[in-house]
Write a protein that holds these residues in place. Sequence first.
Motif, PDB file in Angstrom:
ATOM      1  N   UNK A   1       4.769  -0.672  -3.730  1.00 30.30           N
ATOM      2  CA  UNK A   1       3.441  -1.248  -3.533  1.00 30.30           C
ATOM      3  C   UNK A   1       3.365  -2.655  -4.086  1.00 30.30           C
ATOM      4  N   UNK A   2       3.806  -2.809  -5.341  1.00 30.59           N
ATOM      5  CA  UNK A   2       3.659  -4.114  -5.999  1.00 30.59           C
ATOM      6  C   UNK A   2       4.542  -5.144  -5.317  1.00 30.59           C
ATOM      7  N   UNK A   3       5.743  -4.736  -4.878  1.00 31.33           N
ATOM      8  CA  UNK A   3       6.626  -5.694  -4.204  1.00 31.33           C
ATOM      9  C   UNK A   3       5.994  -6.184  -2.909  1.00 31.33           C
ATOM     10  N   UNK A   4       5.433  -5.240  -2.143  1.00 34.79           N
ATOM     11  CA  UNK A   4       4.806  -5.651  -0.881  1.00 34.79           C
ATOM     12  C   UNK A   4       3.646  -6.592  -1.131  1.00 34.79           C
ATOM     13  N   UNK A   5       2.813  -6.255  -2.129  1.00 31.50           N
ATOM     14  CA  UNK A   5       1.644  -7.095  -2.337  1.00 31.50           C
ATOM     15  C   UNK A   5       2.055  -8.469  -2.849  1.00 31.50           C
ATOM     16  N   UNK A   6       3.126  -8.497  -3.638  1.00 32.42           N
ATOM     17  CA  UNK A   6       3.533  -9.784  -4.179  1.00 32.42           C
ATOM     18  C   UNK A   6       4.162 -10.653  -3.107  1.00 32.42           C
ATOM     19  N   UNK A   7       4.936 -10.073  -2.217  1.00 34.56           N
ATOM     20  CA  UNK A   7       5.625 -10.894  -1.219  1.00 34.56           C
ATOM     21  C   UNK A   7       4.769 -11.220  -0.020  1.00 34.56           C
ATOM     22  N   UNK A   8       3.793 -10.360   0.301  1.00 36.88           N
ATOM     23  CA  UNK A   8       2.992 -10.663   1.477  1.00 36.88           C
ATOM     24  C   UNK A   8       1.773 -11.482   1.127  1.00 36.88           C
ATOM     25  N   UNK A   9       1.377 -11.477  -0.123  1.00 34.88           N
ATOM     26  CA  UNK A   9       0.343 -12.393  -0.581  1.00 34.88           C
ATOM     27  C   UNK A   9      -1.002 -12.219   0.070  1.00 34.88           C
ATOM     28  N   UNK A  10      -1.427 -11.002   0.306  1.00 36.74           N
ATOM     29  CA  UNK A  10      -2.737 -10.792   0.904  1.00 36.74           C
ATOM     30  C   UNK A  10      -3.806 -10.891  -0.160  1.00 36.74           C
ATOM     31  N   UNK A  11      -5.019 -11.149   0.273  1.00 37.47           N
ATOM     32  CA  UNK A  11      -6.158 -10.981  -0.647  1.00 37.47           C
ATOM     33  C   UNK A  11      -7.115  -9.988  -0.019  1.00 37.47           C
ATOM     34  N   UNK A  12      -7.717  -9.092  -0.753  1.00 37.03           N
ATOM     35  CA  UNK A  12      -7.447  -8.821  -2.160  1.00 37.03           C
ATOM     36  C   UNK A  12      -6.073  -8.161  -2.339  1.00 37.03           C
ATOM     37  N   UNK A  13      -5.563  -8.194  -3.549  1.00 31.91           N
ATOM     38  CA  UNK A  13      -4.225  -7.690  -3.767  1.00 31.91           C
ATOM     39  C   UNK A  13      -4.219  -6.177  -3.698  1.00 31.91           C
ATOM     40  N   UNK A  14      -4.190  -5.651  -2.469  1.00 32.26           N
ATOM     41  CA  UNK A  14      -4.331  -4.211  -2.271  1.00 32.26           C
ATOM     42  C   UNK A  14      -3.217  -3.432  -2.937  1.00 32.26           C
ATOM     43  N   UNK A  15      -1.994  -3.953  -2.853  1.00 39.30           N
ATOM     44  CA  UNK A  15      -0.859  -3.207  -3.385  1.00 39.30           C
ATOM     45  C   UNK A  15      -1.007  -2.936  -4.859  1.00 39.30           C
ATOM     46  N   UNK A  16      -1.432  -3.932  -5.607  1.00 36.26           N
ATOM     47  CA  UNK A  16      -1.534  -3.732  -7.055  1.00 36.26           C
ATOM     48  C   UNK A  16      -2.694  -2.810  -7.388  1.00 36.26           C
ATOM     49  N   UNK A  17      -3.791  -2.928  -6.611  1.00 34.46           N
ATOM     50  CA  UNK A  17      -4.904  -2.007  -6.861  1.00 34.46           C
ATOM     51  C   UNK A  17      -4.451  -0.582  -6.633  1.00 34.46           C
ATOM     52  N   UNK A  18      -3.709  -0.376  -5.536  1.00 32.16           N
ATOM     53  CA  UNK A  18      -3.266   0.974  -5.260  1.00 32.16           C
ATOM     54  C   UNK A  18      -2.264   1.450  -6.282  1.00 32.16           C
ATOM     55  N   UNK A  19      -1.464   0.505  -6.834  1.00 31.97           N
ATOM     56  CA  UNK A  19      -0.519   0.909  -7.873  1.00 31.97           C
ATOM     57  C   UNK A  19      -1.258   1.446  -9.082  1.00 31.97           C
TER      58      UNK A  19
END
Lengths: 502, 103
Positions: B47-65
């Motif tokens: 999750x965190x890798x995807x959110x960090x590399x795709x750079x979306x806002x809001x940072x969904x990957x980290x929230x889900x993590x």
Amino acid sequence: MGRFPILTVTIFTPLLGALIIIFTPKEKIKLIKILALAFSSISLLLSVILLAKFDPYQITNEFGKFGAHLQFVDKVDWIRAIGATYFVGVDGISLPLLFIATLLSFLAIIASWNIDYRAKEYFWLILILEVGMIGVFLALDFILFFIFWEMVLVPMYFLIGIWGGPRKEYAAIKFFLYTFFGSIFLLLGILAVYFYSSKLGPSTFNMVELAQHHAPPYVETLAFLGMFLGFAVKVPMVPFHTWLPDAHVEAPTAVSVLLAGVLLKMGTYAFVRIGLGVVDHGMLSVIGVIAIMGVISIIYGAFNAMVQKDLKSLVAYSSISHMGFVMLGIATLTVSGTNGAILYMFSHGAITGMLFLLVGLVYERTHTRIISELGGLFTTIPLIAGIFAYTAFAALGLPSLSGFIGELLVLLGTFLKGWFGLGILAAIGIIITAGYMLWTIQRVCMGESREFAGVHNMPDADWRELTTLIPLVIIIFAIGIYPMFLLYYIKPTVETFLTKLP
Amino acid sequence: MILSLNFYLVLAAIIFCVGLFGVLTRRSIVIIIMCIELMFNAVNINFVAFSSYLGLTPVRGQIFAVFVMLISAVEMGVGMGIALLLYKNRTTVEVNKINLMRW
């Protein structure tokens, strides 16, 4: 919302009952049973009120063609971040199924009155099962639908695995893994439709919105194939039916009633609501295959039922055969075919529910379900055997009982569509059904009574057991004589629903 | 060298497979719960890798993590509680011996 949220209360009252039962001490078995009955009867009462207050001709434009007849809608934003709403509503297609679900749950709890081993767990598991069943028929948002779809699996696993017959653990794990495997593909299909809905605004799980915007055809076909696997395991359709005989034979009586009477309908209802409603382009591309698989189910189920030695597995295979009729009716895409399918879903719930109740009663008295060991029940337990004969006639489609109306409408739809071969095969299936049902009545009820345990002082049905049977007897007769009782609700919705198809 | 997304995904996949192997082969229920936790952590890395590399806002990957961490903590609590009660009742934590519902 000024209106009383009747659907939400109907769905969650059994859950409240389950929570209260969890907190009662496990020695107070009588209290637990009365609580379970009370909460289930509240749901039944509410669904009867819905039957009275539902207006089948009222059309609303809020929900497009998919939900033109939706009433008593409760819609609340739930998880805005992923586009999930709490969206429940009832229309002519779900209302009869809601009624049969609540009625069969109520009757199943009465039929389980003699369960004393770990009664507390049994009754709160049945109540959670009821929540799942009612929720599936009312949910109009994919996440909600999937939650309720899966909610029935765990209580079923425990109900079969703890209170079941000799091979209960095997049957329980087979049922669970088989159905769960199908549901994974259903989830993949749901996600496919979800991700392709983001073209016009935020992606959503709401079925009404998804019904109006279609994904590209190949995506929709693939998504439907995934969902097809999930639904086909539940219906069950013939290559995916092998969990059914094991689960039915090993389950206790009331659990078999709910399994055959309601859970099977969840699959076919999902074919109508989601297959024809949301991913209709996908379903239409394989509709011929579905019709052929339906007819294969009819013939294969009927032939299998002919050779069963165990009474309960005979009824289980006859269920597979009847669900083949429902799938054929859905695949015809005509008004009469779909009307017949939904009416047959309702009546099959009543008929097969009653068959399993009766088989359970016979088993309690004779301690055997093997047909060759039974005989002469008309002389020893005439009331039960009489109702058993009545139900067998209903199952084989005797006119003036509700099975006939469903089969007639489905065959009408098949012939209207021009599928003469399939129609003839389905009619041959009816003949085979008549064959094994009448043969079963002859072997089990007629003739001389054999020497089996307790044959000389078998009590006939007492008033508690009759209470579980009489409502269904009346319903089957009433729908058979005057099917407009039910078609009044179903027909307008189906007519509008089918105009949506290309 | 500059790490691309693939490295993180492969790392997460390897950790997930190690956790999966542990769940399927270990005998003690406590170790099995630990391997389930490994799988949760692998998913978090994803999750965190995807959110960090795709750079979306809001940072969904980290929230889900964060969600996943919360749920895994709760599940570990319940799982360890079950393991404790299991030991009190059966005086064993080996899953081979806890087979009342096997056919």
